[in-house]
Design a protein around this motif. Structure first.
Motif, PDB file in Angstrom:
ATOM      1  N   GLY A 279       0.819  -1.209   0.000  1.00 38.47           N
ATOM      2  CA  GLY A 279       0.000   0.000   0.000  1.00 38.47           C
ATOM      3  C   GLY A 279       0.850   1.256   0.000  1.00 38.47           C
ATOM      4  O   GLY A 279       2.079   1.217  -0.203  1.00 38.47           O
ATOM      5  N   TRP A 280       0.188   2.395   0.267  1.00 38.31           N
ATOM      6  CA  TRP A 280       0.890   3.686   0.258  1.00 38.31           C
ATOM      7  C   TRP A 280       1.700   3.839   1.532  1.00 38.31           C
ATOM      8  O   TRP A 280       1.224   3.535   2.617  1.00 38.31           O
ATOM      9  N   TYR A 286       4.113   3.888  -3.246  1.00 41.21           N
ATOM     10  CA  TYR A 286       3.515   2.560  -3.105  1.00 41.21           C
ATOM     11  C   TYR A 286       4.634   1.563  -2.813  1.00 41.21           C
ATOM     12  O   TYR A 286       5.629   1.488  -3.536  1.00 41.21           O
ATOM     13  N   SER A 305       2.478   0.297  -9.682  1.00 40.23           N
ATOM     14  CA  SER A 305       1.320  -0.582  -9.457  1.00 40.23           C
ATOM     15  C   SER A 305       1.779  -1.807  -8.674  1.00 40.23           C
ATOM     16  O   SER A 305       2.978  -2.124  -8.643  1.00 40.23           O
ATOM     17  N   THR A 309      -0.690  -8.344  -3.437  1.00 44.86           N
ATOM     18  CA  THR A 309      -0.724  -7.564  -2.192  1.00 44.86           C
ATOM     19  C   THR A 309      -0.755  -8.439  -0.935  1.00 44.86           C
ATOM     20  O   THR A 309      -0.685  -7.927   0.184  1.00 44.86           O
ATOM     21  N   THR A 325       6.460   7.024  -7.651  1.00 43.82           N
ATOM     22  CA  THR A 325       5.585   7.565  -6.613  1.00 43.82           C
ATOM     23  C   THR A 325       6.391   7.888  -5.373  1.00 43.82           C
ATOM     24  O   THR A 325       7.464   7.325  -5.127  1.00 43.82           O
TER      25      THR A 325
END
Length: 357
Positions: A279-280, A286, A305, A309, A325
């Motif tokens: 996640g962030w 990410y 992406s 997960t 990111t």
């Protein structure tokens, strides 16, 4: 009584007038002087010359004024013979020379005097009738000629119109054919371009698929050779190493190893383990945390992406994609190796697992 007149054309001596009827005629200089202001009339034979002249005048009048005109539209001109007052008895009829040849003595004189006799007027009347007939004949010929000229002009005009129409139709057909040819050429070029684009796209996709397959095969081979470990990504460049100092990092030094690669480049699991976090994560962007079987944690940061997960993964499995990111200056994979809560040099750890970084 014998006459002093010489024998004239067409007249015998006995036909000449006597002195009792005509009086003695003695030619003098005054009597034979040319008549001034009068037209001397030449001898006419049968009225043919005068009739031809009238006919010529009628034809000229009919073919004039820019085309054809009918002689009937013009008033007829009365034709009369001029008299000769200087001669005894007038001698109005000049058809018979010095005397009247139609009859002897006073009869001819009476006719020539122009009294009640009609002989002097007869040639003019005959000439007028003949002229009228010939004028009417010339008028009819002029009308026929006019009709022929009009028909010929109309035919030529129709032919010109038909020729212009044919030329216009031919030009329209040629223009339509040219336009159709141009449209066909445009369509052909568009189809060729579309086919070329599709071919290039297919070649690009095939090349990418082949490159990815080759990279996966190479990683699998390397993982097998290294005892079940794999490089975290492919087609990369190492930019920042572990321990580099600078203001870009909050701790004052770099805590991982940066693999610069294009956005979207697959990110692989370096070994067998399970995903414990995805996640962030603020400045890391990410992030995916992979925990190996021996408890070592591998952090994958700045991802564009995340493919997996949670759950178990094997060495070489794709778990995400390279991105930019979080706190970054460009697309890259920030890889950290942590054990017991402390960081360690990723390059040294990967090398210890038999991987050629």
């Amino acid at each position: 009584m014998a006459s002093n007149l010489p024998a004239s054309e067409g007249m015998d001596i006995q036909d000449q007038p006597t002195a009792g009827a005509w009086g003695e005629w003695n030619p003098t200089e005054d009597s034979v002087r040319p008549v001034r202001g009068k037209h001397r009339v030449a001898k006419q034979r049968g009225g043919l010359a005068r009739s031809s002249t009238v006919l010529g005048v009628g034809v000229i009048a009919a073919v004039g004024a820019g085309g054809i005109a009918t002689a009937q539209d013009r008033p007829q001109v009365a034709i009369s013979m001029p008299s000769l007052p200087d001669l005894p008895g007038g001698f109005g009829d000049t058809d018979h020379g010095a005397g009247g040849a139609d009859g002897a003595g006073g009869a001819s004189g009476a006719e020539a005097s122009g009294g009640s006799g009609s002989h002097s007027g007869a040639p003019a009347a005959r000439t007028g009738v003949l002229a009228a007939q010939q004028t009417q004949s010339g008028s009819g010929a002029g009308e026929v000629l006019l009709n022929r000229i009009l028909q010929q002009a109309e035919s030529q005009q129709d032919a010109a119109v038909a020729q212009d129409r044919a030329a216009a139709e031919l030009a329209a057909k040629e223009a339509a054919a040219k336009e159709a040819k141009e449209q066909a050429e445009v369509a052909r070029q568009a189809a060729d371009k579309q086919a070329e684009d599709a071919r290039k796209a297919a070649e690009k996709a095939a090349a990418e698929a082949k490159a990815e397959a080759d990279a996966a095969a190479a990683q699998a081979k390397e993982a097998k050779a290294s005892g079940g470990f794999s490089l975290p990504t492919s087609a990369y460049t190492l930019t920042s190493h572990y321990g580099d100092s600078g203001s870009m990092w909050s701790s004052g030094h770099h805590t991982g190893l940066d693999f610069a690669a294009p956005t979207g480049t697959p990110v692989k699991a370096v070994g067998k383990g399970k995903i414990t976090s995805a996640g962030w994560s603020g400045a890391y962007g990410y992030r995916i945390v992979l925990q190996l079987d021996d408890g070592t944690e591998i952090w994958y940061c700045h991802l564009s992406s995340m493919s997996v997960t949670s759950g178990a993964v094997g060495a070489g499995d794709t778990i995400g994609r390279v991105g930019a990111t979080g706190n970054v200056t460009g697309a890259h994979l920030h890889l950290e190796v942590r054990k017991g809560g402390s960081t360690m040099d990723p390059l040294a750890w990967l090398t210890s697992k038999g991987l050629n970084v």
